[in-house]
Design a protein around this motif. Structure first.
Motif, mmCIF file in Angstrom:
data_model
loop_
_atom_site.group_PDB
_atom_site.id
_atom_site.type_symbol
_atom_site.label_atom_id
_atom_site.label_comp_id
_atom_site.label_asym_id
_atom_site.label_seq_id
_atom_site.Cartn_x
_atom_site.Cartn_y
_atom_site.Cartn_z
ATOM 1 N N ILE A 188 6.395 9.694 2.267
ATOM 2 C CA ILE A 188 5.544 8.754 1.546
ATOM 3 C C ILE A 188 6.260 7.409 1.459
ATOM 4 C CG2 ILE A 188 4.361 8.226 -0.631
ATOM 5 C CD1 ILE A 188 3.214 10.674 0.845
ATOM 6 N N ASP A 242 0.840 -1.203 0.000
ATOM 7 C CA ASP A 242 0.000 0.000 0.000
ATOM 8 C C ASP A 242 0.872 1.250 0.000
ATOM 9 O OD1 ASP A 242 -2.278 -1.535 0.086
ATOM 10 O OD2 ASP A 242 -2.974 -0.792 2.024
ATOM 11 N N THR A 243 0.237 2.388 -0.196
ATOM 12 C CA THR A 243 0.881 3.689 -0.049
ATOM 13 C C THR A 243 0.506 4.226 1.331
ATOM 14 O OG1 THR A 243 0.673 4.128 -2.409
ATOM 15 C CG2 THR A 243 1.042 6.037 -0.982
ATOM 16 N N ASP A 278 6.002 4.171 -0.497
ATOM 17 C CA ASP A 278 5.403 3.740 -1.753
ATOM 18 C C ASP A 278 5.175 2.233 -1.781
ATOM 19 O OD1 ASP A 278 5.495 6.317 -3.155
ATOM 20 O OD2 ASP A 278 7.669 6.058 -3.095
#
Length: 120
Positions: free
Chosen positions: A75, A15-16, A77
C-alpha cells in the motif's frame, strides 16, 4: 522469484494505491514462494544512483503470515507522496530472507507521479 512485470506505476500524488505482488519461482513451474517473515523494501528515488538515505520514499515491511501463499499487497499511502513533486521516479521492490542470506530485487521500474486537480 518473479513478481509484477517491470512496468511503470502511474498514480496521482496524495492518493492511495494498492500494488498486488505475487512471488513465484520460475525454476519450479511458477509455484508460489512463501515469503512470510521476509523483509520487503520499497524504494523510490529521483535517480536510482542516489544513496538510499536520499530516497523520496522507503518502506521496510516484514511480510506477515498471510504472505505464506506468495501474495502480498503493498500500500502506497497518501502521506508517502503528498510532499513529492509530480514527475517520474525510479523505484524497486526488493525482498530479503529472514536470515539475510537471500536478497532478490523482484521489480525495478518507473513511478510516474501525477498532479491531481483536487489538493490542498
Amino acid at each position: 522469484m518473479s513478481s509484477p512485470a517491470n512496468a511503470p506505476i502511474e498514480m496521482i500524488r496524495g492518493d492511495t494505491l494498492a500494488v498486488p505482488i505475487t512471488f513465484k519461482d520460475p525454476a519450479n513451474n511458477d509455484n508460489a514462494v512463501p515469503v512470510n517473515g521476509y523483509t520487503l523494501t520499497f524504494t523510490v528515488k529521483v535517480s536510482r544512483y542516489m544513496p538510499d538515505d536520499e530516497a523520496s520514499i522507503q518502506k521496510n515491511i516484514v511480510l506477515p503470515s498471510s504472505a505464506s501463499n506468495g501474495e502480498y499487497t503493498l500500500i502506497i499511502d497518501p502521506a508517502d507522496t503528498n510532499d513529492l513533486e509530480p514527475m517520474s521516479y525510479d523505484y524497486d521492490i526488493q525482498i530479503k530472507s529472514p536470515d539475510g542470506k537471500t536478497v532478490v530485487t523482484v521489480v525495478q521500474a518507473k513511478l510516474k507521479l501525477l498532479m491531481g486537480t483536487t489538493h490542498s
